[in-house]
Design a protein around this motif. Sequence first.
Motif, PDB file in Angstrom:
ATOM      1  N   GLN A 136     -20.396  12.919  16.060  1.00 42.42           N
ATOM      2  CA  GLN A 136     -19.057  13.474  15.897  1.00 42.42           C
ATOM      3  C   GLN A 136     -18.688  14.426  17.036  1.00 42.42           C
ATOM      4  OE1 GLN A 136     -18.699  15.265  12.036  1.00 42.42           O
ATOM      5  NE2 GLN A 136     -19.626  13.518  11.019  1.00 42.42           N
ATOM      6  N   LEU A 137     -19.666  14.792  17.859  1.00 42.26           N
ATOM      7  CA  LEU A 137     -19.412  15.723  18.960  1.00 42.26           C
ATOM      8  C   LEU A 137     -18.755  15.015  20.128  1.00 42.26           C
ATOM      9  CD1 LEU A 137     -22.651  17.863  19.134  1.00 42.26           C
ATOM     10  CD2 LEU A 137     -20.396  18.582  18.375  1.00 42.26           C
ATOM     11  N   ARG A 138     -17.816  15.703  20.749  1.00 44.79           N
ATOM     12  CA  ARG A 138     -17.144  15.208  21.947  1.00 44.79           C
ATOM     13  C   ARG A 138     -16.863  16.432  22.816  1.00 44.79           C
ATOM     14  NH1 ARG A 138     -13.665  10.523  23.056  1.00 44.79           N
ATOM     15  NH2 ARG A 138     -12.164  11.156  24.627  1.00 44.79           N
ATOM     16  N   LEU A 139     -17.733  16.666  23.800  1.00 51.41           N
ATOM     17  CA  LEU A 139     -17.622  17.845  24.656  1.00 51.41           C
ATOM     18  C   LEU A 139     -16.875  17.492  25.933  1.00 51.41           C
ATOM     19  CD1 LEU A 139     -21.274  19.137  24.259  1.00 51.41           C
ATOM     20  CD2 LEU A 139     -19.259  19.848  22.982  1.00 51.41           C
ATOM     21  N   SER A 140     -15.972  18.354  26.349  1.00 50.34           N
ATOM     22  CA  SER A 140     -15.135  18.118  27.516  1.00 50.34           C
ATOM     23  C   SER A 140     -15.543  19.048  28.654  1.00 50.34           C
ATOM     24  CB  SER A 140     -13.675  18.345  27.128  1.00 50.34           C
ATOM     25  OG  SER A 140     -12.836  18.154  28.235  1.00 50.34           O
ATOM     26  N   PHE A 141     -15.583  18.510  29.884  1.00 47.79           N
ATOM     27  CA  PHE A 141     -15.974  19.275  31.064  1.00 47.79           C
ATOM     28  C   PHE A 141     -14.987  19.002  32.192  1.00 47.79           C
ATOM     29  CE2 PHE A 141     -19.800  18.535  28.625  1.00 47.79           C
ATOM     30  CZ  PHE A 141     -20.394  19.775  28.614  1.00 47.79           C
TER      31      PHE A 141
ATOM     32  N   SER B 149      -6.239  13.923  32.747  1.00 52.50           N
ATOM     33  CA  SER B 149      -6.822  12.737  33.355  1.00 52.50           C
ATOM     34  C   SER B 149      -8.063  13.036  34.189  1.00 52.50           C
ATOM     35  CB  SER B 149      -5.790  12.015  34.230  1.00 52.50           C
ATOM     36  OG  SER B 149      -5.376  12.858  35.281  1.00 52.50           O
ATOM     37  N   GLY B 150      -8.354  14.292  34.489  1.00 53.88           N
ATOM     38  CA  GLY B 150      -9.510  14.613  35.313  1.00 53.88           C
ATOM     39  C   GLY B 150     -10.679  15.167  34.532  1.00 53.88           C
ATOM     40  N   ARG B 151     -10.692  15.027  33.221  1.00 50.96           N
ATOM     41  CA  ARG B 151     -11.743  15.587  32.374  1.00 50.96           C
ATOM     42  C   ARG B 151     -12.889  14.588  32.209  1.00 50.96           C
ATOM     43  NH1 ARG B 151     -11.338  20.738  32.079  1.00 50.96           N
ATOM     44  NH2 ARG B 151     -12.447  20.750  30.129  1.00 50.96           N
ATOM     45  N   TRP B 152     -14.094  15.114  32.125  1.00 51.60           N
ATOM     46  CA  TRP B 152     -15.282  14.314  31.844  1.00 51.60           C
ATOM     47  C   TRP B 152     -15.726  14.619  30.417  1.00 51.60           C
ATOM     48  CZ3 TRP B 152     -17.690  10.707  34.926  1.00 51.60           C
ATOM     49  CH2 TRP B 152     -17.153  10.566  36.201  1.00 51.60           C
ATOM     50  N   ILE B 153     -16.127  13.601  29.677  1.00 46.88           N
ATOM     51  CA  ILE B 153     -16.474  13.725  28.267  1.00 46.88           C
ATOM     52  C   ILE B 153     -17.960  13.401  28.078  1.00 46.88           C
ATOM     53  CG2 ILE B 153     -15.949  12.891  25.944  1.00 46.88           C
ATOM     54  CD1 ILE B 153     -13.610  14.309  27.244  1.00 46.88           C
ATOM     55  N   LEU B 154     -18.652  14.229  27.294  1.00 47.05           N
ATOM     56  CA  LEU B 154     -20.037  13.967  26.916  1.00 47.05           C
ATOM     57  C   LEU B 154     -20.041  13.608  25.430  1.00 47.05           C
ATOM     58  CD1 LEU B 154     -23.186  15.734  27.982  1.00 47.05           C
ATOM     59  CD2 LEU B 154     -22.774  15.577  25.550  1.00 47.05           C
ATOM     60  N   THR B 155     -20.471  12.389  25.113  1.00 49.35           N
ATOM     61  CA  THR B 155     -20.577  11.933  23.723  1.00 49.35           C
ATOM     62  C   THR B 155     -21.989  11.436  23.476  1.00 49.35           C
ATOM     63  OG1 THR B 155     -19.777   9.738  24.371  1.00 49.35           O
ATOM     64  CG2 THR B 155     -18.141  11.262  23.507  1.00 49.35           C
ATOM     65  N   PHE B 156     -22.430  11.507  22.238  1.00 43.19           N
ATOM     66  CA  PHE B 156     -23.771  11.065  21.872  1.00 43.19           C
ATOM     67  C   PHE B 156     -23.723   9.673  21.261  1.00 43.19           C
ATOM     68  CE2 PHE B 156     -24.185  15.639  21.957  1.00 43.19           C
ATOM     69  CZ  PHE B 156     -25.404  15.816  22.569  1.00 43.19           C
ATOM     70  N   THR B 157     -24.759   8.886  21.535  1.00 41.08           N
ATOM     71  CA  THR B 157     -24.874   7.583  20.892  1.00 41.08           C
ATOM     72  C   THR B 157     -25.335   7.800  19.452  1.00 41.08           C
ATOM     73  OG1 THR B 157     -27.148   7.363  21.683  1.00 41.08           O
ATOM     74  CG2 THR B 157     -25.416   6.387  23.038  1.00 41.08           C
ATOM     75  N   PRO B 158     -24.933   6.938  18.522  1.00 43.40           N
ATOM     76  CA  PRO B 158     -25.354   7.114  17.129  1.00 43.40           C
ATOM     77  C   PRO B 158     -26.872   6.963  17.000  1.00 43.40           C
ATOM     78  CG  PRO B 158     -23.589   5.498  17.303  1.00 43.40           C
ATOM     79  CD  PRO B 158     -24.001   5.835  18.679  1.00 43.40           C
ATOM     80  N   SER B 159     -27.488   7.871  16.257  1.00 49.97           N
ATOM     81  CA  SER B 159     -28.939   7.805  16.077  1.00 49.97           C
ATOM     82  C   SER B 159     -29.323   7.102  14.776  1.00 49.97           C
ATOM     83  CB  SER B 159     -29.548   9.211  16.115  1.00 49.97           C
ATOM     84  OG  SER B 159     -29.033   9.989  15.066  1.00 49.97           O
ATOM     85  N   GLU B 160     -28.365   6.867  13.904  1.00 48.52           N
ATOM     86  CA  GLU B 160     -28.640   6.117  12.680  1.00 48.52           C
ATOM     87  C   GLU B 160     -27.410   5.298  12.309  1.00 48.52           C
ATOM     88  OE1 GLU B 160     -27.772   8.856   8.874  1.00 48.52           O
ATOM     89  OE2 GLU B 160     -29.434   9.575  10.098  1.00 48.52           O
ATOM     90  N   ALA B 161     -27.641   4.233  11.578  1.00 45.36           N
ATOM     91  CA  ALA B 161     -26.556   3.341  11.182  1.00 45.36           C
ATOM     92  C   ALA B 161     -25.720   3.971  10.072  1.00 45.36           C
ATOM     93  CB  ALA B 161     -27.122   2.012  10.703  1.00 45.36           C
TER      94      ALA B 161
END
Length: 107
Positions: free
Chosen positions: A55-60, A25-37
Amino acid sequence: MSRHRAIARISMPPRSAMQSGKAKSGRWILTFTPSEAKTIDPLTGWSGSGDMQSQLRLSFSSQEAAEAYARANGIRYEVEPAPAGSVIKPKSYADNFRYGRSENWTH
């Protein structure tokens, strides 16, 4: 490179309905917005795109660590504030029988 054009989102995901404890519950996630449809493949009917970053989902472990990673790699980012219910107030069963309590009884 398309990596520098994409915008990343740094957020703390809410707990799932199936989770009652504090695990993950204390993790921060970095995700990218889609760059193409996404497009539909005419042969299989499946949807897909050439955007690998979505498709990337980085956890910190903290928001600062996620921001430091984005700055170090030249990634533009936006930070979403933590969900309001992310802090769990510890309770004990004995609080149900405490003298002078004002809230309703819980099981």
